[in-house]
Scaffold this active site. Sequence first.
Site, mmCIF file in Angstrom:
data_model
loop_
_atom_site.group_PDB
_atom_site.id
_atom_site.type_symbol
_atom_site.label_atom_id
_atom_site.label_comp_id
_atom_site.label_asym_id
_atom_site.label_seq_id
_atom_site.Cartn_x
_atom_site.Cartn_y
_atom_site.Cartn_z
ATOM 1 N N ASP B 220 -52.094 63.901 -73.178
ATOM 2 C CA ASP B 220 -52.413 63.215 -72.618
ATOM 3 C C ASP B 220 -53.121 62.059 -73.606
ATOM 4 O O ASP B 220 -54.581 62.218 -73.693
ATOM 5 C CB ASP B 220 -53.800 63.600 -71.833
ATOM 6 C CG ASP B 220 -54.334 62.385 -70.668
ATOM 7 O OD1 ASP B 220 -53.987 61.638 -70.708
ATOM 8 O OD2 ASP B 220 -55.391 63.342 -69.884
ATOM 9 N N LYS B 246 -55.331 51.388 -67.579
ATOM 10 C CA LYS B 246 -57.108 51.486 -68.518
ATOM 11 C C LYS B 246 -56.966 50.684 -69.100
ATOM 12 O O LYS B 246 -57.723 50.603 -69.831
ATOM 13 C CB LYS B 246 -57.276 52.909 -68.674
ATOM 14 C CG LYS B 246 -57.465 54.258 -67.356
ATOM 15 C CD LYS B 246 -57.896 55.119 -68.306
ATOM 16 C CE LYS B 246 -57.805 56.648 -67.427
ATOM 17 N NZ LYS B 246 -59.045 56.496 -65.687
ATOM 18 N N CYS B 386 -64.223 64.375 -63.779
ATOM 19 C CA CYS B 386 -63.441 65.264 -63.290
ATOM 20 C C CYS B 386 -63.025 65.888 -65.300
ATOM 21 O O CYS B 386 -61.860 66.094 -65.712
ATOM 22 C CB CYS B 386 -61.804 63.904 -63.290
ATOM 23 S SG CYS B 386 -62.033 62.852 -62.046
#
Lengths: 153, 430
Positions: B220, B246, B386
Amino acid sequence: MDLDALYQEIILDHYKRPHHAGLREPYDAETHHVNPTCGDEITLRVHLSDGPGGVTVDDVSYDAEGCSISQASASVMTDLVIGRSVPEAMQRHQEFVELMQSRGTVEPDEDVLEDGIAFAGVARFPGRVKCALLGWMAWKDAVAQASAREESR
Amino acid sequence: MTAIAGGTTGTAARAHGLDVERIRADFPILSRRLANDRPLVYLDSANTSQKPLSVIEAVRDHYARHNANVARAMHQVGAEASEAYEAARDTVAAFIGAPEREGVVFTKNATEALNLVANVLAWAPGDLGVRAGDDVVITEMEHHSNIVPWQLLTQRTGATLRWFGLTDEGRLDLSAIDELITERTKVVSLVWVSNALGTVNPVAEIARRAKQVGALVVVDASQAVPQMPVDVSTLGADLVAFTGHKLLGPTGIGVLWGRRELLAELPPFHGGGEMIETVRMDRSTYAPPPARFEAGTPPIAQAVGLAAAVRYLEAVGMENVAAHEQQVTAYALARLGEIGGVRLLGPSEMVERGGAVSFVVDGIHPHDVSQVLDSRGIAVRAGHHCAKPAHARFGAQSSVRASGYLYTTEGEIDQMVDAVRYAQQYFGVA
């Protein structure tokens, strides 16, 4: 963005010295509610009893972790509902929810909401309305569960 | 329009070739005034970055002049849209060092890219598929989007989910790596740069162990690709996920890069238009990657915007972006360290560390801290970002997170630090 409009003295007082905090026996139902976006949590117990005026909210006890708004709101709520009949307490719940969803357009009734009127400013901060409602929603859920159990008996 | 490295107006204090003031002029939102005429101090870039005018204009120009569906529209504007969409794939491939353009799959976001992988590995035939008795290894510092898809996969297949724990410093505890990654391990999926702790993980080292046992490595890279030079061909990963919004790009587009031979072996994720070779009523055959994984009308304007974002970053230079992130983060860590009653989550030293600076203030809930900051126009994130398990590991229910980007100034960090001190006074904990 007037901070003092949000953080009324009454709110900060309840935050620092919460009323009816802690989990107590006896209770008829216990709920656990979370605000998934921020992680605020409350575990709440309700004890109902049969009184002359119908079913009464005898006790509300809770263990909560969260911001000043959610903590103070739970504290104010216990003052407003303990000792009331369930319909009366539900009426106050309804008025508080309406105040919170009003975006600042509703003038709260101090005779009904008492310290709860301090949350009128919170209604103008949409991001914080969920905080103010966390305890109330857990309470409503617990009363519904306790009442359902009562009826099935 | 683009602020190029090495301008002549630089100051001696600047350790790298990035002119922040020139860059800021490219971002319209940074000149906004908020309530009480406060300028926007945007320190929430790990959540989503702001967009330069060149990205906004690229999306506008696409809709104004070249809008059509891709691949299936044979007319002139259709050809233009298809060309722009596929050119965006080339741009992204070059940006991340992908050896082949076919390895770049456009998705909705990084979450969808990771879900794609976790799903097709359940369905993959033969040795590639995850089955009962297999292990999937993740880490305790993952974003929920790199936890939940693997929980779903292992619960559905009967495989076992295992994870690396964290040290008190907020780094992966690699002491038991050989017991964690074993012959049973089918997949190792980890975050490159933590969105909550800021930790930069040793992907190559973990990938080496994973390769020894024949496990796939999924990375990720959502917080890595925006902030540092990336070369997927030498990373050691088989699959890499990141998101466009992002890295100065639009929302609604993400990227899954995969080794071409691996992608070619994986079954489809979504079924639909343009992911097929041929369809009959009883069965279909599927297009080769990347089309196999891009069912339905893709994010076309978003791909065009993402390509513009990549060009902007390339013009600035990713080395400069990375150096600026290091400088601003080091400054933020030092300044926050001056405040009593502030506790940092994650590494406190600028060693293998990215730009997310998460902290808690004794006696004030993160929501209340961020509310005070917001009243001064300072945008940070408050919550668990998160990454609930990473917070739980450090005994925190939530935190305040400041995260900058190439447009962030040290003056903005100063304003945040002043506001944190003010919050302490306001709530009477100073």
